[in-house]
Design an enzyme around this catalytic site. Structure first.
Site, PDB file in Angstrom:
ATOM      1  N   HIS A  51      71.455 -20.093  38.283  1.00  0.00           N
ATOM      2  CA  HIS A  51      71.725 -21.189  37.311  1.00  0.00           C
ATOM      3  C   HIS A  51      73.125 -21.126  36.855  1.00  0.00           C
ATOM      4  CE1 HIS A  51      67.670 -22.856  37.692  1.00  0.00           C
ATOM      5  NE2 HIS A  51      67.184 -21.731  37.735  1.00  0.00           N
TER       6      HIS A  51
ATOM      7  N   LYS B 124      72.476 -30.653  23.210  1.00  0.00           N
ATOM      8  CA  LYS B 124      72.270 -29.776  24.313  1.00  0.00           C
ATOM      9  C   LYS B 124      72.695 -28.690  23.460  1.00  0.00           C
ATOM     10  CE  LYS B 124      75.504 -31.867  27.076  1.00  0.00           C
ATOM     11  NZ  LYS B 124      75.094 -31.861  28.326  1.00  0.00           N
TER      12      LYS B 124
ATOM     13  N   LYS C  84      68.526 -37.624  32.457  1.00  0.00           N
ATOM     14  CA  LYS C  84      67.716 -38.324  31.623  1.00  0.00           C
ATOM     15  C   LYS C  84      68.161 -39.397  30.873  1.00  0.00           C
ATOM     16  CE  LYS C  84      65.708 -33.696  30.704  1.00  0.00           C
ATOM     17  NZ  LYS C  84      65.718 -32.466  29.912  1.00  0.00           N
TER      18      LYS C  84
HETATM   19  O1  DL6 Z   1      69.463 -25.477  36.319  1.00  0.00           O
HETATM   20  C1  DL6 Z   1      69.132 -25.616  34.965  1.00  0.00           C
HETATM   21  C2  DL6 Z   1      70.094 -25.402  33.910  1.00  0.00           C
HETATM   22  C3  DL6 Z   1      71.259 -26.214  34.588  1.00  0.00           C
HETATM   23  O2  DL6 Z   1      70.862 -27.561  34.260  1.00  0.00           O
HETATM   24  C4  DL6 Z   1      72.446 -25.719  33.407  1.00  0.00           C
HETATM   25  O3  DL6 Z   1      73.916 -26.585  33.819  1.00  0.00           O
HETATM   26  C5  DL6 Z   1      72.826 -24.385  33.521  1.00  0.00           C
HETATM   27  O4  DL6 Z   1      73.649 -24.027  32.362  1.00  0.00           O
HETATM   28  C6  DL6 Z   1      71.283 -23.704  33.115  1.00  0.00           C
HETATM   29  N1  DL6 Z   1      71.534 -22.136  33.073  1.00  0.00           N
HETATM   30  C7  DL6 Z   1      71.029 -21.460  32.332  1.00  0.00           C
HETATM   31  C8  DL6 Z   1      71.374 -20.060  32.920  1.00  0.00           C
HETATM   32  N2  DL6 Z   1      70.931 -19.028  32.229  1.00  0.00           N
HETATM   33  N3  DL6 Z   1      70.884 -18.010  32.521  1.00  0.00           N
HETATM   34  N4  DL6 Z   1      70.453 -17.063  32.850  1.00  0.00           N
HETATM   35  O5  DL6 Z   1      70.507 -21.665  31.360  1.00  0.00           O
HETATM   36  O6  DL6 Z   1      70.517 -24.110  33.919  1.00  0.00           O
END
Ligand code: DL6
Length: 822
Positions: free
Chosen positions: A363, A556, A671
């Site tokens: 991620h 966010k 969203k």
């Molecule tokens: O995949 C879900 C989400 C993405 O939409 C975001 O862009 C991304 O920043 C987030 N990643 C995390 C990584 N943390 N760790 N380990 O939260 O994932």
């Protein structure tokens, strides 16, 4: 006799009311005359919980009986939000409950808002896991989520004098949505040492002994699918001292304090969620949490598999385990340990089973978020696991050496053990080596991981091991629940609620683009949603905002890479531009409300400075009589899932402005568009696919591309770095003290001026400001704006988490839906 007494759940208003009254009088022991909203919430939830449980039992029985392959989604975070509204909508009885509650003297909105958010997550990663659970159940996949039952979820944010203050979240005060399973416990071992021995057949074995044992207790949360009886399970583990509540011996000897010490130490493991988003800090308690949770979950999964009496080689045909980021990577090692040490399988046979079972989702590419654990820490806490990791690494490096003979540097680069001081275990590498598929979460992100951080692994395994599954969101919560009027309007044009289970049905909306009444109603709904948010702003912050103004929203987690600092610099630029204008000129300007929200990790000082600057700018701008309604700056306190449900439907434009190549996907972008707002964004994460799907004319893109980022950073460090002239004016104004003590914001400025502007704020500032000018221009033509919004919504079908889960099911898990019979 059992058949004769099957439990019947309510189906109509009368039945619902009867259940509510029963729960008030018996479960809650309250008289109907002093039933307040809290009690009415409790009783309503219990009535719905009973209903879910009937379906939950049916689902679990049929899944077990059919012996179908199950998916296990291991996530250290599940950001579920509220459950009652979701349960009512998914079982299709919200109107019934609304009428029933009204009959009993309550407004359903007042009852729904009594619930605490289940906030067991930080941000996108945890909320994605929650959307996935909704889709898995709605699509009838046999699936379980496994997580930790934190006593404290993400902290509550208060803003005091413009600064973030963290307050504990007592979310478990009253939680009717969980079932404690005191009969489902697992003893989890830590520390100790490993002894070599031989078993009865003379085979060499490793025995892990000594150390301490903590008990994991299961708490089950039913997950209802939408318009289906399938009700899956989310199992959350809570930690408890093994072998009793406290030490009676010590207590009787008068040593009162230490008599409870073991209990407290054990309970600490599941006490609190680490509040970092995209940052790993290597704390021992975090590692303990990870092992505690994966060991309990695997024990449970293996126990369930063993009931089927199949041979071990069939394990991957029955079980798919998805690792939500690297946090559960120890599960790979734990399964290998169970198979080799406990079940006596040969290493290679066990390893084939392990690698065919696991899938790993990455991620993030941010280096600070990639998990590494010091070898010494693992040696102490999990000595047997460290040995297994070394063996996994040895066999892996032998394989690499065969493919790339003599390439010592390759071996150094890909080794699971980083030869640093101290030596570290690279969890992402372990996750890749131990899984059969690795996926990123948006096209750009999946390309980036294959060309940057995991490039060597693509060379070793070939490209087929790596894939992309672009994220999605559940339209049930993020449209139907959050925006009921828009959902109803869409249903009236798309031939019913079918779009909620097949979001591509939204494309029917394009036929009605020229329908005047439809467009009028669309615009009215947006306005009403803005009024709802304006009321929330008034009641929480005391600031009046004009719902007719353009609502510009960025909510966010606060992070330099997400660039809320660029947004607030842009707001200051707008303010200065307005200030320079004559009153006549000002009258021609479009009023705007800039809305921010999000939590900063408590130890992330720069992020906290950003919050402080936003609030400081707000207190100047919002009280400037020259400006009035033309600009308001709002920081919404304690952004969470239930607030997002009010915020997302109310945007005209939302900001997704990360430095290109840093945001893996983003999901709030989806969203906001789904709720009829447009996006200003960079060519990053899923913004790119949103552009592809919805059309370039329906999004406002700006900024440098990811392929240029490295060169720009290099130039900042080694060449000259001239700051954008408009940004420089903004900085000068801050330094003059217009927004309070300039010193407070010095670090935000020097990050751009003196420290290499790592996030390219100056490089992107001009195009950002220009693009905002285009947004204003476009918004003036409301007719055109509404067309863009409708078109964008009509083309959002791809971004359902249902599509996403179907892709995982087909390309990674190889599981089939199992519809549950009534
Ligand atoms: O995949 C879900 C989400 C993405 O939409 C975001 O862009 C991304 O920043 C987030 N990643 C995390 C990584 N943390 N760790 N380990 O939260 O994932």
């Amino acid at each position: 006799a059992w058949q004769k007494h099957t439990v019947k759940s309510f189906e109509d208003q009368d039945g619902f009311e009867r259940e509510v009254v029963r729960h008030v009088e018996t479960t809650l022991a309250r008289s109907l005359f002093n039933c307040d909203e809290k009690a009415a919430y409790a009783a309503t939830s219990l009535a719905f919980r009973d209903r879910l449980i009937t379906d939950w039992n049916k689902t679990q029985q049929q899944q077990t009986y059919s012996d179908a392959k199950r998916v296990y989604y291991l996530s250290l975070e599940f950001l579920m939000g509220r459950a009652l509204d979701n349960a009512m909508l998914n079982v299709g009885l919200k109107d019934t409950a609304k009428a029933g509650l009204a009959d009993l003297g309550f407004r359903i909105e007042d009852i729904i808002t009594q619930e605490n958010d289940a906030a067991l997550g930080n941000g996108g990663l945890g909320r994605l896991a929650a959307c996935f659970l909704d889709s898995l159940a709605s699509l009838n996949y046999p699936a379980w989520g496994y997580g930790l039952r934190y006593r404290y979820g993400i902290f509550k944010q208060e803003i005091i004098d413009g600064y973030q203050v963290e307050v504990p979240d007592y979310w478990l005060d009253f939680n009717p949505w969980e079932f404690p399973r005191h009969d489902v416990t697992v003893d989890i071992q830590f520390y100790g040492n490993v002894r070599k021995s031989t078993d009865a057949n003379g085979k060499n074995v490793s025995v892990w002994e000594g150390g301490e044992v903590v008990q994991a207790v299961a708490y089950d949360v039913p997950i209802p699918g939408y318009a289906t009886p399938t009700t899956n399970n989310l199992r959350l583990w809570s930690s408890k001292a093994s072998g009793g509540e406290f030490d009676f011996q010590k207590f009787n000897n008068g040593d009162y304090e230490s008599s409870v010490a073991d209990q407290q130490r054990a309970e600490t493991i599941s006490a609190v969620l680490y509040p970092n988003d995209n940052l790993e800090r290597g704390k021992e308690l975090r590692l303990k949490q990870q092992y505690f949770w994966v060991a309990a979950s695997l024990y449970d999964i293996v126990r369930r598999f063993k009931k089927s009496r199949r041979g071990w080689s069939e394990f991957p045909e029955q079980v798919a385990i998805q690792l939500n980021d690297t946090h559960p990577t120890l599960a790979i090692v734990e399964l290998q340990r169970i198979l080799v040490d406990v079940e006596g399988l040969e290493w290679d046979q066990a390893w084939t089973i392990v690698t065919n079972t696991f899938g790993y989702t990455n991620h993030t590419v941010l280096p600070e978020a990639l998990e590494k654990w010091p070898v010494g820490l693992l040696q102490n806490l999990l000595p047997r696991h460290l040995q297994i990791i070394f063996d996994i690494n040895l066999f892996f490096l032998q394989q690499v050496e065969k493919k790339f003979p003599e390439d010592r540097d390759m071996l150094r680069r890909v080794s699971i053990v980083e030869e640093s001081q101290p030596k570290m275990i690279r969890m992402a590498y372990l996750a890749i080596v131990g899984s059969h598929k690795v996926n990123g979460v948006a096209e750009l992100h999946s390309d980036l991981i294959q060309t940057t951080i995991f490039k060597d692994f693509v060379a070793i395994y070939g490209p087929d091991k790596f894939t992309n599954v672009t994220n999605g969101v559940t339209p049930r919560r993020w449209l139907h629940q959050a925006n009921p009027r828009l959902s109803e309007l869409i249903a009236s044009k798309c031939g019913g609620n079918g779009f909620l289970t097949d979001l591509t049905n939204l494309n029917k909306l394009e036929q009605f683009l020229d329908d005047k009444d439809f467009r009028k109603e669309w615009a009215e709904i947006k306005y009403a949603n803005k009024v709802r948010l304006a009321k929330h702003i008034k009641s929480t912050l005391g600031v009046t905002v004009n719902p007719a103004a353009l609502f510009d929203i960025q909510v966010k987690r606060i992070h330099e890479y997400k660039r809320q600092q660029m947004n607030i610099f842009g707001v200051i630029h707008r303010y200065l531009t307005l200030k320079k204008m004559s009153p006549e000129e000002r009258k021609k300007q479009l009023p705007r409300v800039s809305i921010f929200g999000g939590k900063a990790a408590p130890g992330y000082w720069m992020a906290k400075q950003i919050i402080h600057l936003i609030n400081s700018v707000g207190s100047v701008v919002n009280n400037d009589a020259d400006i009035g309604d033309l600009l308001k700056v709002i920081f919404l306190e304690d952004y969470n899932v239930s607030k997002a449900e009010i915020i997302c439907p109310a945007s005209d434009i939302s900001e997704h402005i990360s430095t290109a190549g840093t945001e893996a996907s983003g999901t709030s972008n989806m969203k906001f568009v789904l709720n009829g707002g447009l996006i200003i964004g960079t060519c990053d994460g899923a913004n790119i696919e949103i552009t592809r799907e919805t059309g370039e004319n329906n999004i406002f893109l700006f900024g440098n591309l990811s392929e240029d980022v490295e060169d720009l950073r290099h130039a900042h460090t080694y060449g000259s770095h001239a700051i954008d002239s408009d940004l420089d004016i903004v900085f000068q104004e801050i330094e003059k003290g217009t927004f309070g003590t300039p010193h407070d914001f010095g670090a935000l400025i020097s990050a751009v001026r003196q420290h290499g502007d790592y996030y390219l704020v100056s490089d992107d500032f001009h195009s950002y400001i220009e693009t905002h000018r285009l947004v204003d221009e476009s918004y003036r033509n409301q007719d055109e704006w509404v067309s863009k919004c409708i078109t964008a919504v009509a083309r959002m079908g791809f971004f359902s988490s249902d599509r996403c889960i179907n892709e995982y099911a087909e390309s990674i898990w190889n599981v089939e839906p199992l519809p549950i019979k009534e």
